[in-house]
Design an enzyme around this catalytic site. Sequence first.
Site, PDB file in Angstrom:
ATOM      1  CD  GLU A 169      -3.256   0.350   2.068  1.00  0.00           C
ATOM      2  OE1 GLU A 169      -4.265  -0.256   1.696  1.00  0.00           O
ATOM      3  OE2 GLU A 169      -3.028   0.633   3.259  1.00  0.00           O
ATOM      4  CD  GLU A 196      -2.770   1.107  -4.527  1.00  0.00           C
ATOM      5  OE1 GLU A 196      -2.773   0.183  -3.689  1.00  0.00           O
ATOM      6  OE2 GLU A 196      -3.789   1.512  -5.120  1.00  0.00           O
ATOM      7  CB  CYS A 249      -7.116  -3.551   5.376  1.00  0.00           C
ATOM      8  SG  CYS A 249      -6.507  -1.968   5.834  1.00  0.00           S
ATOM      9  CB  SER A 284      -5.416   0.968  -1.530  1.00  0.00           C
ATOM     10  OG  SER A 284      -4.536  -0.123  -1.650  1.00  0.00           O
ATOM     11  CE  LYS A 316     -10.732  -8.558   7.707  1.00  0.00           C
ATOM     12  NZ  LYS A 316      -9.862  -8.048   6.664  1.00  0.00           N
ATOM     13  CD  GLU A 332     -11.492  -9.255   2.844  1.00  0.00           C
ATOM     14  OE1 GLU A 332     -11.363  -9.623   4.036  1.00  0.00           O
ATOM     15  OE2 GLU A 332     -10.800  -8.365   2.321  1.00  0.00           O
ATOM     16  CD  GLU A 373     -13.829 -10.167  -5.931  1.00  0.00           C
ATOM     17  OE1 GLU A 373     -14.770 -10.911  -6.294  1.00  0.00           O
ATOM     18  OE2 GLU A 373     -14.003  -9.137  -5.255  1.00  0.00           O
ATOM     19  CB  CYS A 391     -10.008  -4.561  13.507  1.00  0.00           C
ATOM     20  SG  CYS A 391      -9.672  -4.107  11.819  1.00  0.00           S
TER      21      CYS A 391
END
Lengths: 599, 159, 390
Positions: free
Chosen positions: A282, A285, A309, A329, A368, A371, A376, A525
């Site tokens: 990141e 990036e 994230c 990102s 999660k 996710e 993908e 989190c």
Amino acid sequence: MSEMIKVNIDGIEVEVESGATVLSACEKAGVKVPVLCHHPDLNVAGVCRVCMVEIEGMGNLQASCAYPVTQPLTVKTKTNRVRKARRMNLDLVLAEHYGDCYTCPRNGNCELRTLADEYGVDKFKFPHVDKPRYAKDTKSFSIIRDQDKCIHCKRCIRTCIDMQKVNVYETANKGHDVEIQVALNKSIADVVCINCGQCVNRCPTGALWTQDVSDQVWEDIENPDLFVIMQTAPSPRAAIGEEFGYPPGTRVTKKLNAAMRRAGFDKVLDTNFAADLTIMEEGTELLERLHKVIVKKDKSVKIPMFTSCSPGWVKFIEHYYPDHLDHLSTCKSPQQMYGAVIKTYYAEKIGIDPSKIRTVALMPCSAKKYECNRPEMNASGYRDVDYGLTTREMAMMLKEAGLHLADMPTEEFDPVLGEGSGAGMIFGATGGVMEAAIRTVYELVTGRPVPFERLNITPVRGMEAIKEASLKLEKVKKEYKWLEGVELKIAVAHGTANAKILMDKLVDGTLDYHFIEVMACPGGCLGGGGQPIPTTPEIRKARANAIYQEDEEIEIRKSHENPLIQKLYKEFLGKPGSHKSHELLHTHYTKRGQYFVKD
Amino acid sequence: MECRDGNLVSFVEGTVEKYGKGRENLLPVLREVNEEFGFVSGAAFIEISRVMDISIGEIHGVASFYSFINEEDRGKYVIRLCKTISCDMAGKEKIEKTFERELGIKFGESTKDGLFALDYANCMGLCDKAPAMLVNSQLYDSLTPESVLDIISECRRKI
Amino acid sequence: MVKAKEKRIITGKFTPGSGIKAALAGKPEEVVQEVIDSGLRGKGGAGFPAGLKWRFAANEKSDMKTIICNADEGEPGTFKDKYLLDNHPMKVLEGMAIAGYAIGADKGIIYLRGEYAYMLPSLEKNIEDIKKNVFSKLKVGKKKFEFDIKVRLGAGAYVCGEEFALIESLNGNRGEPRNKPPFPIQKGYLEKPTLVNNVETFATVSHIIEKGALWFGKFGTKSSKGTKLFSISGDVKYPGVYEFELGVKLRDVLELVGAENTKSVQVGGFSGINVTESSFDKTLAHGDLPAGGSIIVFNKDRDMLKVLKNILEFFEEESCGQCTPCREGAYQLLKGIKMIEKGEKSIRYYKDLCDLCATMKDSAKCGLGLSIPSPFLSITNNFKDEILYR
Ligand SMILES: Cc1cc2nc3c(=O)[nH]c(=O)nc-3n(C[C@H](O)[C@H](O)[C@H](O)COP(=O)(O)O)c2cc1C
Ligand code: SF4
Ligand code: SF4
Ligand code: SF4
Ligand code: SF4
Ligand code: FES
Ligand code: FES
């Protein structure tokens, strides 16, 4: 500060700020008042009517959670009149509730059941619901609804509307037909739910829960052909102790490692490592984007860049700001990066066929679960992460296996991809990703550590809704000459309601930052929807302290200095942002409907 | 009497334009959509949500609170017979039976031809001229079995 | 024997403009004081002194205040506001304008129950007329007097007559009453100070301001001044709207409207109480029988269990459903009484239901839930044999 007003609670004098509730005055006086609809994170509802108290001069009892103190009051909380009313309203709630406690996920930690216990409920005063009336909604990967347990406290509605600004729920109908529904009575899987689980965390009963995958995990553990690898995120270890009777903020990392090994996980790895990996990718990036914007004036590249994230946040922006996905990102979350690396590099290292590997992620998060099931997320050629387990589910698994943390020895993580830096650890708290990223980016650019005492970037810490900071980049390294003198502007938001404030500015064109961290859950989190219940402002603070302490105790506190990370790049990925990195560690996003999921 | 196939999108946009986008205009908008189409469909909820920028859940929560907002196509004429005490005492039961026998359906149901729906309502302020009812938004009072038959015939003629 | 006589003030003659002109001749504080001096109580059911509420509203500082005319009239057996709006709309509109002047509001909203939608065209025309023919010709000091009124329709929800539920409804929300305090005069429509009064209250104000508090004080009793409209229905020969001086005896009213063989009377609507013969000599006035305005008469042939069930069904459906004692309490009262009827519960269970009533009366969030026990307890008390031991 506003005026202080005296309140007399059962003879005890306390002072509270004008406008504070009688309930808060009771708390101050050390008098416990039962509540069902009140929650310290939420706006007042005043609907359950179990928090009734007698206020001198008032004809009727008053709901203490809803009554603002604006003049001196004398309050009684223990009279027979009060007791009877509380008990009666509780009896009414029990009558409309399908209470099959044995089979209920909240058995053992249920606010309703606790109240029934404390109020000595020994029989049903009224005819009560004794058969389920609704089908459970189990379609979502993350959130399960069992309306038979709902007591209409509206905490979920207030959570989803006020804290998260997602607006999944509604109160439908009126009179005795009132129901708390997902919009238009759809399945929660088919609406804009971002799977943050914040509603689950605030529901007083078993009406909301997360999709529990522990049975599958047990089966895989027992299957001799499968190799089950656990990765654990930073936040669960700062909170799971609460499930075992430790006070909030107790760190149990190493005992947890031991317990999980004993439960049968073949390897126990540290997601902090993947967090370091995320920072490398990141951070790179960010610098690439800045270069393209500042030097190449490339209009197609978007600044500010938002962190990616938090899968709840990702789904939020996919639903509500689908035209601004370019600002996210492209980095996967640490969980998913780890999954992809485990089933490729790590599988090779330990010599196990990746098709035989099952990766389980212990996460503070219900999103999660969704996710890891995104279509993908199979960069390794397999499902990168097979299961997302919440902190609560893990606690239940350990209890089921008779593994109590207090009895556990301390054990380290498994090596090779084992450990993370302190920078990875603080991912668990709001501002943590930003702090970790800045520790690395600043040093990459200037060659010097960040100019903060003991590397603690305090402006991005704490529970403020939106935090901002800026950092001047001076005396930069040769290759970053183009950044000389640039004032790096950053912001941090937690809870999607706060993120929305930033997004609306982005839409208006008035958002002036380079880099923004967003976590879907309040506090980051550590306040995730899979964390132990209750989660309150105090508890979030205690967990945050535990996380920051652990960071300070870890020797390596910058992601780029993690030798295992350096090794991974050297042996496998090349360099951050490489082609291989992109294949495994980066992703793309989907424009979704604002109303319902199109599938 | 009612236009059923109007263009939903333009109708919603026009109505919101007339009242304004503020949340305080939600009920008037819902009422007009209900009036125009006979009910507020799922598609209508989405349209209103889009144009007024209020979440679907909140809109549906509001709509379902009010007895006169229909969520499904109940029929061209929604009959709401008052079942509160003054009407009950003044012969509501006779009226009830007249409707059920004439239309061949029970209260809570709609006729197959989509013309009539039978429902109850609570006191509508015509207790001195009980029994009373609403047909869509039209009030009728001092009902007798005979007058009910006339009203049904009148409705049928109007199609 | 003295028969009840109708006293026509609110339903009597009125010269349009005379109220508001008299109001504008004085200062706003003087108008408020006049209403206080008149002793007028709100006519929407709760009977709160109107002048006091106006003073509180006048004292609030805000860039916007709203006058709301509560025309939701949903209390079963009530239709007097409908009568007023049909026959004397100008008084109501003028009363709203007077209130606006008194508390500093330049906008009014009439919240008209959905059932009365038929009135909308005529009401809107009346508003146009009064603005054009009366308001536009008036001045406050050097400035033109301005007061705008719009009508908003309900859509079938009794609880929206409760002032906060009404405001929530106007705000575009479910009609769920709010916790008090803060009160509507502090935080109401669009979260700004809002004065809510009943249709009849506004109509009465027009007369009070025209003729003065002293004149008004000549009618009624010491604590209930003036006259009041009553909606009378059920087993009577001449149902309809009547205007009496407050303090009128129930027995006299019954006689006038042709009630024969009367078994009991529901006074004050469903949220009021049920009385029998022994109370017919009481008066309709504050502190005696509820003067809410709805009178439903039951003769000797009526089955009071059926009446009770009808009332409880109404509340079970019309509760907003947010708070426990009302949502589930109304349901359990109805269910309990049915179970006793069928012999599924011992009569002993009646005591539990009375306990439940005590809690509802003490802990419901709004007037709806708070008052469900009144009809339940009064009817079951009056007719134990008929209801419990049948
Ligand atoms: C359930 C319920 C229904 C009510 N319905 C009405 C109504 O239809 N009309 C009305 O004027 N007041 C009604 N009220 C009283 C209002 O809350 C409020 O007190 C009144 O509008 C104030 O006006 P007033 O002071 O002029 O009476 C109702 C109250 C409750 C609790
Ligand atoms: S929600 Fe609580 S009371 Fe209800 S079944 Fe579950 S554990 Fe029992
Ligand atoms: S999980 Fe989050 S987004 Fe989904 S309903 Fe709950 S609070 Fe709303
Ligand atoms: S689902 Fe839970 S939080 Fe939501 S209203 Fe029901 S009991 Fe309360
Ligand atoms: S008492 Fe009844 S109507 Fe009033 S707030 Fe409670 S549930 Fe709603
Ligand atoms: S906790 Fe106060 S009313 Fe529910
Ligand atoms: S009872 Fe039917 S209109 Fe009032």
